[in-house]
Design an enzyme around this catalytic site. Structure first.
Site, short mmCIF file in Angstrom:
data_model
loop_
_atom_site.label_atom_id
_atom_site.label_comp_id
_atom_site.label_asym_id
_atom_site.label_seq_id
_atom_site.Cartn_x
_atom_site.Cartn_y
_atom_site.Cartn_z
N ASP A 158 -13.03 16.02 -6.10
CA ASP A 158 -13.76 17.18 -6.39
C ASP A 158 -14.82 15.36 -6.91
O ASP A 158 -15.11 15.69 -6.91
CB ASP A 158 -13.44 17.86 -7.72
CG ASP A 158 -14.20 18.49 -7.87
OD1 ASP A 158 -15.22 18.76 -7.41
OD2 ASP A 158 -14.19 19.21 -9.04
N ASN A 177 -12.83 28.64 -1.64
CA ASN A 177 -13.77 28.36 -1.30
C ASN A 177 -14.80 29.13 -0.42
O ASN A 177 -15.80 28.59 -0.09
CB ASN A 177 -13.40 26.67 -0.70
CG ASN A 177 -13.26 25.49 -1.50
OD1 ASN A 177 -12.19 24.86 -1.51
ND2 ASN A 177 -13.53 25.77 -2.82
C1 FPP Z 1 -14.42 20.07 -3.64
O1 FPP Z 1 -15.87 19.10 -4.22
C2 FPP Z 1 -14.41 19.79 -2.91
C3 FPP Z 1 -13.66 20.08 -1.33
C4 FPP Z 1 -14.56 21.53 -1.76
C5 FPP Z 1 -13.73 19.59 -0.56
C6 FPP Z 1 -13.26 18.55 0.01
C7 FPP Z 1 -12.94 17.99 1.12
C8 FPP Z 1 -13.03 17.15 1.62
C9 FPP Z 1 -13.23 15.97 0.96
C10 FPP Z 1 -12.94 16.64 3.03
C11 FPP Z 1 -11.73 16.01 3.89
C12 FPP Z 1 -10.88 16.48 3.29
C13 FPP Z 1 -9.92 16.51 4.68
C14 FPP Z 1 -8.81 17.07 5.39
C15 FPP Z 1 -10.11 15.49 6.26
P1 FPP Z 1 -17.44 19.63 -4.53
O2 FPP Z 1 -17.82 20.43 -3.26
O3 FPP Z 1 -16.81 20.99 -5.04
O4 FPP Z 1 -17.53 19.27 -5.26
P2 FPP Z 1 -19.14 19.74 -6.66
O5 FPP Z 1 -18.47 20.24 -8.06
O6 FPP Z 1 -19.62 18.14 -7.14
O7 FPP Z 1 -19.85 20.91 -6.08
#
Ligand code: FPP
Length: 235
Positions: free
Chosen positions: A15, A63
């Site tokens: 996250d 998501n």
């Molecule tokens: C949450 O951060 C993250 C995600 C929804 C995506 C996770 C994906 C990756 C780390 C990409 C790599 C994965 C693979 C399998 C290649 P957020 O976007 O919710 O962050 P925020 O809370 O700061 O908005």
């Protein structure tokens, strides 16, 4: 020095990508790209130090509510990663599994998911579970449906449904429950991740955004884990 106790099964809620990008005036997708780099480093590290199971939360059933542009950029990123895994990850003895309903993805991504699963199926090293279109509640509902079908077909009596049987219908069937779940980015929420499996998991929220996460932070998490006294409801 006595050997430190490592978790057999580690879960990570990756996250903070969005906030990391925002802090730098970059689009959210740049945060995911940076997060994907960290993901690769952490997978390699875990595999080398002897973690047996690593489960990462890459895309939740919730998501899809994100802006279309962000969802597409995540889908492209997953494809890039899986292609890269097919080309360059062959030397790593990592068995890749996917948790979640992957039937909804576009044909290209589905094919990559299938290939990576097949190519790595006989590997004997760490199991890497990538949770994609995964939700803990959806997973439990699916397990209940599978059991209900067995009851309907006369294969099972309702009173024969045990916790073990429910576990055997989850995407993680046959795997130990997670010992430690790490959530970077400071959010104190489980967010529908491994709901059934995490009943007794140690949980650690860390005040660092995922793209900034390093193997040192992981080592810190392992130290915290080793110092905890797990009682599983006993004394
Ligand atoms: C949450 O951060 C993250 C995600 C929804 C995506 C996770 C994906 C990756 C780390 C990409 C790599 C994965 C693979 C399998 C290649 P957020 O976007 O919710 O962050 P925020 O809370 O700061 O908005």
């Amino acid at each position: 020095m006595p050997q430190r106790v490592l978790p057999r099964h580690l879960g990570i809620i990756m996250d903070g990508n969005g906030r990391w990008a925002k802090k730098r005036g970059l689009p959210r997708s740049a945060g995911h790209v940076a997060g994907a780099k960290v993901f690769k480093t952490i997978v390699r590290y875990c595999s080398r130090i002897g973690i047996e199971y690593l489960t990462v939360y890459a895309f939740s059933t919730e998501n899809w509510k994100r802006p279309q542009e962000e969802v597409s950029s995540l889908m492209s990123l997953f494809k890039t990663y899986l292609r890269d895994a097919l080309d360059n990850f062959l030397s790593e003895n990592v068995k890749v599994r996917f948790l979640g309903d992957t039937s909804v993805f576009d044909p290209q991504l589905r094919e990559l998911i299938q290939k990576v699963t097949e190519v790595s199926a006989n590997r004997t090293g760490m199991v890497l579970n990538i949770a994609l279109n995964y939700g803990g509640r959806a997973e439990i509902a699916r397990a209940v449906q599978l059991l209900a079908k067995d009851v309907q077909n006369g294969l099972l009596k309702p009173e024969e449904i045990t916790e073990e049987l429910i576990s055997s219908k989850l995407y993680t069937a046959g795997q130990p429950d997670p010992d430690l779940i790490i959530r970077p980015s400071g959010e104190n929420r489980i967010s529908n991740f491994l709901l059934w499996q995490s009943a007794y998991s140690e949980y650690l929220v860390m005040d660092i955004l995922w793209p900034d996460f390093t193997t040192k932070d992981l080592e810190y998490a392992f130290d915290v884990y080793a110092s905890r006294n797990r009682r599983f409801g006993g004394v």
